[in-house]
Design a protein around this motif. Structure first.
Motif, PDB file in Angstrom:
ATOM      1  N   PRO A   1      23.719 -66.968  79.858  1.00 29.40           N
ATOM      2  CA  PRO A   1      22.609 -67.076  78.901  1.00 29.40           C
ATOM      3  C   PRO A   1      21.252 -66.651  79.462  1.00 29.40           C
ATOM      4  O   PRO A   1      20.325 -66.414  78.694  1.00 29.40           O
ATOM      5  N   VAL A   2      21.128 -66.578  80.796  1.00 30.99           N
ATOM      6  CA  VAL A   2      19.844 -66.164  81.393  1.00 30.99           C
ATOM      7  C   VAL A   2      20.092 -65.117  82.491  1.00 30.99           C
ATOM      8  O   VAL A   2      19.342 -65.036  83.465  1.00 30.99           O
ATOM      9  N   ALA A   3      21.139 -64.310  82.312  1.00 31.28           N
ATOM     10  CA  ALA A   3      21.580 -63.390  83.368  1.00 31.28           C
ATOM     11  C   ALA A   3      20.473 -62.451  83.837  1.00 31.28           C
ATOM     12  O   ALA A   3      20.391 -62.102  85.016  1.00 31.28           O
ATOM     13  N   GLU A   4      19.605 -62.052  82.896  1.00 31.29           N
ATOM     14  CA  GLU A   4      18.536 -61.115  83.265  1.00 31.29           C
ATOM     15  C   GLU A   4      17.602 -61.714  84.310  1.00 31.29           C
ATOM     16  O   GLU A   4      17.041 -61.005  85.144  1.00 31.29           O
ATOM     17  N   ASP A   5      17.424 -63.060  84.278  1.00 31.72           N
ATOM     18  CA  ASP A   5      16.531 -63.699  85.248  1.00 31.72           C
ATOM     19  C   ASP A   5      17.067 -63.560  86.672  1.00 31.72           C
ATOM     20  O   ASP A   5      16.303 -63.359  87.609  1.00 31.72           O
ATOM     21  N   LEU A   6      18.390 -63.678  86.823  1.00 27.03           N
ATOM     22  CA  LEU A   6      18.984 -63.532  88.154  1.00 27.03           C
ATOM     23  C   LEU A   6      18.831 -62.080  88.637  1.00 27.03           C
ATOM     24  O   LEU A   6      18.529 -61.836  89.813  1.00 27.03           O
TER      25      LEU A   6
ATOM     26  N   ALA B   1      19.282 -54.079  91.053  1.00 31.41           N
ATOM     27  CA  ALA B   1      20.277 -55.155  91.045  1.00 31.41           C
ATOM     28  C   ALA B   1      21.079 -55.086  89.761  1.00 31.41           C
ATOM     29  O   ALA B   1      20.597 -54.561  88.757  1.00 31.41           O
ATOM     30  N   GLY B   2      22.282 -55.575  89.817  1.00 34.49           N
ATOM     31  CA  GLY B   2      23.120 -55.565  88.616  1.00 34.49           C
ATOM     32  C   GLY B   2      24.395 -56.351  88.851  1.00 34.49           C
ATOM     33  O   GLY B   2      24.672 -56.790  89.963  1.00 34.49           O
ATOM     34  N   PHE B   3      25.163 -56.536  87.778  1.00 30.18           N
ATOM     35  CA  PHE B   3      26.433 -57.248  87.880  1.00 30.18           C
ATOM     36  C   PHE B   3      27.593 -56.261  87.882  1.00 30.18           C
ATOM     37  O   PHE B   3      27.491 -55.163  87.355  1.00 30.18           O
ATOM     38  N   GLY B   4      28.707 -56.673  88.476  1.00 33.11           N
ATOM     39  CA  GLY B   4      29.927 -55.891  88.430  1.00 33.11           C
ATOM     40  C   GLY B   4      31.076 -56.785  87.972  1.00 33.11           C
ATOM     41  O   GLY B   4      30.959 -58.011  87.990  1.00 33.11           O
ATOM     42  N   GLY B   5      32.184 -56.156  87.564  1.00 36.18           N
ATOM     43  CA  GLY B   5      33.347 -56.936  87.146  1.00 36.18           C
ATOM     44  C   GLY B   5      33.194 -57.517  85.754  1.00 36.18           C
ATOM     45  O   GLY B   5      33.812 -58.520  85.419  1.00 36.18           O
ATOM     46  N   LEU B   6      32.347 -56.901  84.922  1.00 32.62           N
ATOM     47  CA  LEU B   6      32.167 -57.366  83.550  1.00 32.62           C
ATOM     48  C   LEU B   6      32.634 -56.291  82.576  1.00 32.62           C
ATOM     49  O   LEU B   6      32.515 -55.098  82.851  1.00 32.62           O
ATOM     50  N   ALA B   7      33.155 -56.726  81.424  1.00 30.44           N
ATOM     51  CA  ALA B   7      33.531 -55.771  80.386  1.00 30.44           C
ATOM     52  C   ALA B   7      32.278 -55.052  79.912  1.00 30.44           C
ATOM     53  O   ALA B   7      31.219 -55.667  79.796  1.00 30.44           O
TER      54      ALA B   7
ATOM     55  N   GLU C   1      35.696 -64.121  87.975  1.00 37.52           N
ATOM     56  CA  GLU C   1      34.485 -64.014  88.792  1.00 37.52           C
ATOM     57  C   GLU C   1      33.710 -62.732  88.473  1.00 37.52           C
ATOM     58  O   GLU C   1      34.259 -61.783  87.933  1.00 37.52           O
ATOM     59  N   VAL C   2      32.434 -62.752  88.797  1.00 33.15           N
ATOM     60  CA  VAL C   2      31.534 -61.625  88.541  1.00 33.15           C
ATOM     61  C   VAL C   2      30.797 -61.331  89.837  1.00 33.15           C
ATOM     62  O   VAL C   2      30.442 -62.255  90.562  1.00 33.15           O
ATOM     63  N   SER C   3      30.589 -60.061  90.150  1.00 31.56           N
ATOM     64  CA  SER C   3      29.895 -59.740  91.396  1.00 31.56           C
ATOM     65  C   SER C   3      28.429 -59.422  91.135  1.00 31.56           C
ATOM     66  O   SER C   3      28.053 -58.980  90.057  1.00 31.56           O
ATOM     67  N   LEU C   4      27.625 -59.671  92.127  1.00 36.12           N
ATOM     68  CA  LEU C   4      26.200 -59.348  92.053  1.00 36.12           C
ATOM     69  C   LEU C   4      25.928 -58.242  93.074  1.00 36.12           C
ATOM     70  O   LEU C   4      26.364 -58.340  94.219  1.00 36.12           O
ATOM     71  N   HIS C   5      25.234 -57.215  92.638  1.00 32.84           N
ATOM     72  CA  HIS C   5      24.964 -56.071  93.516  1.00 32.84           C
ATOM     73  C   HIS C   5      23.474 -55.882  93.714  1.00 32.84           C
ATOM     74  O   HIS C   5      22.692 -56.146  92.813  1.00 32.84           O
TER      75      HIS C   5
END
Ligand SMILES: [Zn+2]
Length: 428
Positions: free
Chosen positions: A351-356, A89-95, A73-77
């Motif tokens: 593939p479209v993570a930047e849009d989120l 905004a950004g993601f967490g739990g990613l390499a 899973e990946v978190s959204l902040h």
């Protein structure tokens, strides 16, 4: 060189701290400013995805794609912005690869922090009435030199200079400190070009000493290069700028390290010179094999090279915290935990993570929910931030607390009731 050294306070813009100037950009330009920020994010994320296919570094291949959580899973902040402005905004739990030389996303994050560190240093120095100078050192080179060869010569010559008795004497007599960076560019005609930028920091006005210092530095630098079979010329081998010019040039150097400064405007510099990220962008755009090979040579040749080296104890004296590149890259940057994206959703988001991120940045959690709903993607979100059902103990490993909370709950019940997750700001 004859200009008097002035005590300099840099403007945020001089050091490339673009985000800081949003508030002062004025209402008319604010919209355009945020559009540019969004575009820069798109460019970086797309470039990193394309890079995954051609990189020779396994960490870069995984960066921003592979979850570090057991369940994938990946978190959204998200943190709301001030009235009328987008938040973060950004993601967490990613390499994250933490590569300042080879990753469009990590390099931007790291360079932004390093630029703030420098701003703090220069302000601290101005407050004590100090002065600055920027020393640029280069060497003669041709197409036959490999990047590794040039790097070895550069390191050896810098070591020769800074360990020389002359340098040490100047350091003591003028109470001199420095921050040194390495810059690499490439031209088809002459191959790789590596040079050193060293910001010299003095507590007093040392204008009168600069010509003699320059002379001595050049002599030692040239002697160091000669030991590795390389050379420099007095005309091109050394350049010293003082005061404002020094700060501006150092700022430009730092900002050139970030992918987005070249993003979308891939113009070559003088005499067809390209920065490594410009080579990457060309390689992605055209698939040109030679550019791909050049880029990979850069990845291998720059690996492990420190971006900025501060003289002993300087960081501590001016109050800059020691943080590793990898640690900066790992910060999720988005603030409070907004929700969790399960592995099966992340696969489709990537593939479209930047849009989120852009949707969340501008519209907060409701926009993120709408974005995911529209694509039929599952997520665990909080509905009401006032109902903070789970409190994070800062001592907990990331997500251990969340997994425990979810495991304890009946899945049916979970669907019924929207949970609220909260991480205190200090844990970020
Ligand atoms: Zn990265």
């Amino acid at each position: 060189m004859t200009a008097a050294l002035a005590s300099v306070r840099p403007s945020a813009a001089a050091l490339g701290n673009d985000a800081k100037s949003a508030a002062t950009a004025g209402q008319d330009h604010a919209g355009a400013f945020w559009d540019r920020q969004d575009q820069a994010l798109r460019d970086k994320y797309r470039a990193r995805r394309e890079l995954a296919a051609i990189t020779s570094l396994s960490r870069v291949k995984k960066c921003g794609r592979v979850s570090t959580n057991e369940g994938g899973e990946v978190s959204l902040h998200h943190t709301p912005g001030p009235e009328g402005e987008p938040g973060t905004a950004g993601f967490g739990g990613l390499a994250t690869c933490g590569s300042v030389w080879a990753c469009p996303v990590c390099s931007a994050k790291i360079s932004a922090r390093r630029s703030k560190d420098l701003e703090q240093l220069i302000n601290w120095n101005a407050d004590r009435g100090g002065t600055v100078a920027l020393l640029t050192l280069t060497m003669r080179h041709h197409r036959g030199h490999s990047l590794r060869e040039l790097r070895r010569a550069l390191s050896a010559a810098w070591r020769h200079l800074t360990q020389s008795r002359g340098w040490k004497r100047w350091k003591t007599d003028l109470d001199m400190d420095y921050v040194r960076g390495v810059e690499g560019t490439h031209t088809d005609l002459n191959g790789w070009h590596l040079h050193i930028h060293a910001l010299l920091i003095f507590p007093t006005d040392v204008s009168a000493e600069i010509p003699a210092l320059t002379c001595e530095v050049y002599t030692r630098w040239a002697a160091g290069l000669a030991k590795k079979g390389m050379s420099a010329t007095a005309e091109h081998g050394i350049d010293v700028r003082v005061g404002n010019g020094a700060v501006e040039k150092m700022g430009k150097y730092i900002s050139k390290l970030a992918f987005e400064t070249a993003g979308g405007r891939w113009k070559r510099g003088k005499r067809g010179s390209r920065t490594p990220f410009q080579i990457l962008a060309d390689a992605i755009d055209t698939g040109n094999e030679r550019d791909v090979a050049l880029w990979q040579e850069w990845e291998q040749g720059s690996h492990g090279m420190q971006q900025l080296v501060w003289s002993n104890g300087l960081k501590q004296r001016c109050g800059v915290t020691e943080v590793k590149d990898e640690e900066i890259a790992e910060e999720d940057g988005g603030g409070e935990l907004a929700g969790v994206l399960p592995a099966r959703s992340w696969k489709k988001i990537y593939p479209v993570a930047e849009d989120l991120i852009i949707a969340t940045r501008h519209g907060g959690v409701p926009a993120a929910r709408a974005w995911l709903d529209a694509r039929g993607l599952a997520f665990e979100f909080e509905a009401d931030t006032t109902e903070r059902a789970v409190q994070l103990d800062p001592g907990d490993a990331p997500f251990a607390w969340l997994k425990a909370a979810l495991a304890a709950e009946d899945p049916e019940q979970r669907r019924e009731r929207r949970r609220s997750y909260y991480r205190p700001a200090t844990a970020l």
